[in-house]
Enzyme design. Structure first.
Site, short mmCIF file in Angstrom:
data_model
loop_
_atom_site.label_atom_id
_atom_site.label_comp_id
_atom_site.label_asym_id
_atom_site.label_seq_id
_atom_site.Cartn_x
_atom_site.Cartn_y
_atom_site.Cartn_z
CG ASP A 1 -8.68 7.47 27.68
OD1 ASP A 1 -8.41 8.17 28.64
OD2 ASP A 1 -8.86 7.32 26.45
CG ASP B 1 -11.86 11.46 26.13
OD1 ASP B 1 -12.14 9.45 26.68
OD2 ASP B 1 -12.35 11.63 26.78
CB THR C 1 -15.75 7.78 28.12
OG1 THR C 1 -15.28 8.07 26.46
CG2 THR C 1 -14.92 8.13 28.84
CB THR C 2 -17.35 6.87 22.67
OG1 THR C 2 -16.53 7.73 23.39
CG2 THR C 2 -18.73 6.74 21.59
#
Length: 527
Positions: free
Chosen positions: A386, A59, A92-93
């Protein structure tokens, strides 16, 4: 002639050096997390230097939060990944990598083409608007058809979980997450969904329980099952049924006087329990300890007692049963009691838990995660959180787009078209934005071990020739129809990734001076 303006502990980087520092820091952060992107992305093992704790995760937000960074530009990227995590829960990445790629392209334009940063910013704004417009056109809304919308939610959950530790059981967990979210009936309050981690078994042994589970037991000599429960939830002291000797000073003539003091304490406790009994309850849950004497009094009155329920458990229990946490018991008519159909003791693994079924807030449920190690359970919880976050946001913003690099390539096509209508050097910046968008499917293919140049060229050709649902099938290394494969993503997630990344790149492109200084301290002699 050189003039010293700054103090001794101040360093300054100007113009090219400052810009280079911002670019290098951002690109390094992007390179750090990009190997975790996509269904074939790898995990990072984070080891604490000062303790024995370790963390295995892919994550992006968790990785960047856990690493102390010195570069100020890198901290901007950490911040946008955190905001993406808070806003949508996933991507997020992607947002970090896209922002880094935009800055990489900007660095080339500044170095090679000598384009002013403000010109690049103007070009990026035009490109961002074109990309988001194309994304909106490609979005599909199935919210009117409940069956199709449920399928969309399951596919979104599968896409989100395919890059996580739960990918091997993604069919099972995507259905589990969708069932949990649909119970919320459109609410985005994930407090109603409790996640309990229990060591033992394997991930596929996890299950969704339609009720609330508390990691506690009933008191001694109390029934293990209560129907039509009326619950008083309290935060009060019930551990003073006898005088605590340590730290207490009494001057008494005889031990009988001490016994009288203890009796007074017991009478005081008895009055308190009598007050509580007037609420007409059959279950009392306290955040603090309940000693043997008050527990015995509760049992005599036919009231089941639960002690030392942690604060988070108490708050969530009050939420799902419709009660309030109380500390005083003088006015029973002004207190809201919690209600549920059934409370019973159950055993999961080797531990005993209390299960609350038929809660007043009918959307309440508990997901019980099983796993072999703490690290597996922690990562499984992050992965599931998530998926739940993205699904809860999708119930509000119901539009969806296709994954597998399809949405990025559609946006890239729109940006290339926009570049043809822009004159001057700005058009180079618009084209650079399109190249940065194409880097996301390139990284997906690289992480899967395929020839990214060939795959992305085929994907680009396919999209540009009107096959607008084409994307990367990373299990077989070919171009496929994303709609048929069910690779669907949330429109809100994609929109947040593009807008946040372009804004972060714009902020860092404006920098031409970095000044590092310690905080000012008061100098009382020279004010």
């Amino acid at each position: 002639m050189s003039v010293q303006i700054f103090g001794d502990q101040v360093t300054e980087e100007r113009a090219e050096n400052a810009r280079m520092s911002a670019f290098v820091g951002s690109i390094a952060v992007g390179d750090l997390v990009k190997s975790t992107l996509g269904p074939k992305g790898m995990d990072k093992l984070l080891q604490s230097a000062s303790s024995e704790s370790s963390l295995v995760t892919n994550d992006g937000a968790t990785i960047l939060k856990s690493i102390p960074l010195d570069n100020p530009a890198a901290k901007v990227l950490v911040n946008i990944s955190k905001v993406q995590d808070d806003e949508v829960g996933d991507g997020t990445t992607s947002v970090t990598v896209l922002s880094a790629e935009l800055l990489r392209e900007a660095e080339k334009l500044i170095e090679q083409s000598k384009i002013h940063p403000q010109t690049i910013i103007e070009g990026y704004r035009i490109a961002s608007a074109a990309a988001l417009e194309a994304l909106t056109k490609a979005a599909v809304d199935n919210s009117k058809d409940s069956t199709k919308f449920r399928d969309d939610l399951v596919h979104i959950a599968k896409t989100t979980l395919s890059s996580k530790i739960l990918s091997q059981d993604k069919d099972y967990f995507s259905t589990l997450a969708t069932d949990a979210i649909l119970r919320l009936k459109g609410s985005t309050n994930l407090e109603h969904i409790q996640i309990i981690k229990i060591l033992g078994g394997k991930l596929s042994d996890s299950f969704l329980d339609e009720g609330f589970i508390l990691a506690k037991k009933f008191g001694n000599n109390q029934p293990k099952r209560i129907e039509n429960a009326k619950i008083l939830i309290a935060n009060t002291s019930l551990d003073t049924d006898k005088v605590k000797i340590f730290g207490t000073k009494f001057k008494v003539d005889s031990t009988s006087k001490l016994a009288q003091l203890e009796q007074a304490e017991r009478d005081k406790m008895k009055k308190k329990i009598a007050k509580i009994s007037k609420f007409g309850i059959n279950t009392f849950i306290n955040r603090q300890l309940i000693y043997d004497y008050p527990e015995q009094l509760f049992a005599d009155l036919g009231i089941n007692s639960i002690e030392h329920a942690d604060f988070e458990g108490i708050e969530r229990l009050a939420l799902v049963t419709g009660g309030e946490v109380v500390s005083t018991f003088d006015e029973p008519d002004k207190c809201k009691l919690g209600e549920c159909d059934l409370i019973e003791e159950i055993i999961i693994g080797e531990e005993t838990y209390l299960k609350f079924s038929g809660c007043k807030a009918g959307e309440a449920c508990t997901i019980v995660l099983r796993g072999a190690t703490d690290q597996v359970l922690d990562e499984a919880e992050r992965s599931l959180h998530d998926a739940l976050s993205v699904l809860s946001q999708t119930t509000k913003e119901t539009r969806t787009v296709l994954g597998g690099g399809c949405a990025e390539m559609l946006m890239s096509k729109a940006v290339d078209t926009a570049a043809q209508n822009v004159d001057g050097k700005k058009s180079l910046a618009v084209e650079a934005f399109g190249r940065a968008l194409r880097q996301l499917p390139t990284i997906l293919a690289d992480n899967a071990g395929f020839d990214s140049s060939e795959l992305v060229s085929k994907l680009r050709s396919s999209i540009y020739n009107g096959m607008l649902t084409s994307g990367l099938d990373l299990n077989n290394g070919k171009i496929a129809d994303m709609r048929e494969l069910g690779i669907v993503e949330s429109y809100k997630l994609k929109r947040a990734v593009v807008s946040s990344a372009s804004e972060a790149a714009e902020v860092l492109l404006r920098v031409d001076n970095i000044i590092r200084a310690k905080p000012r301290t008061a100098n009382r002699q020279h004010m």
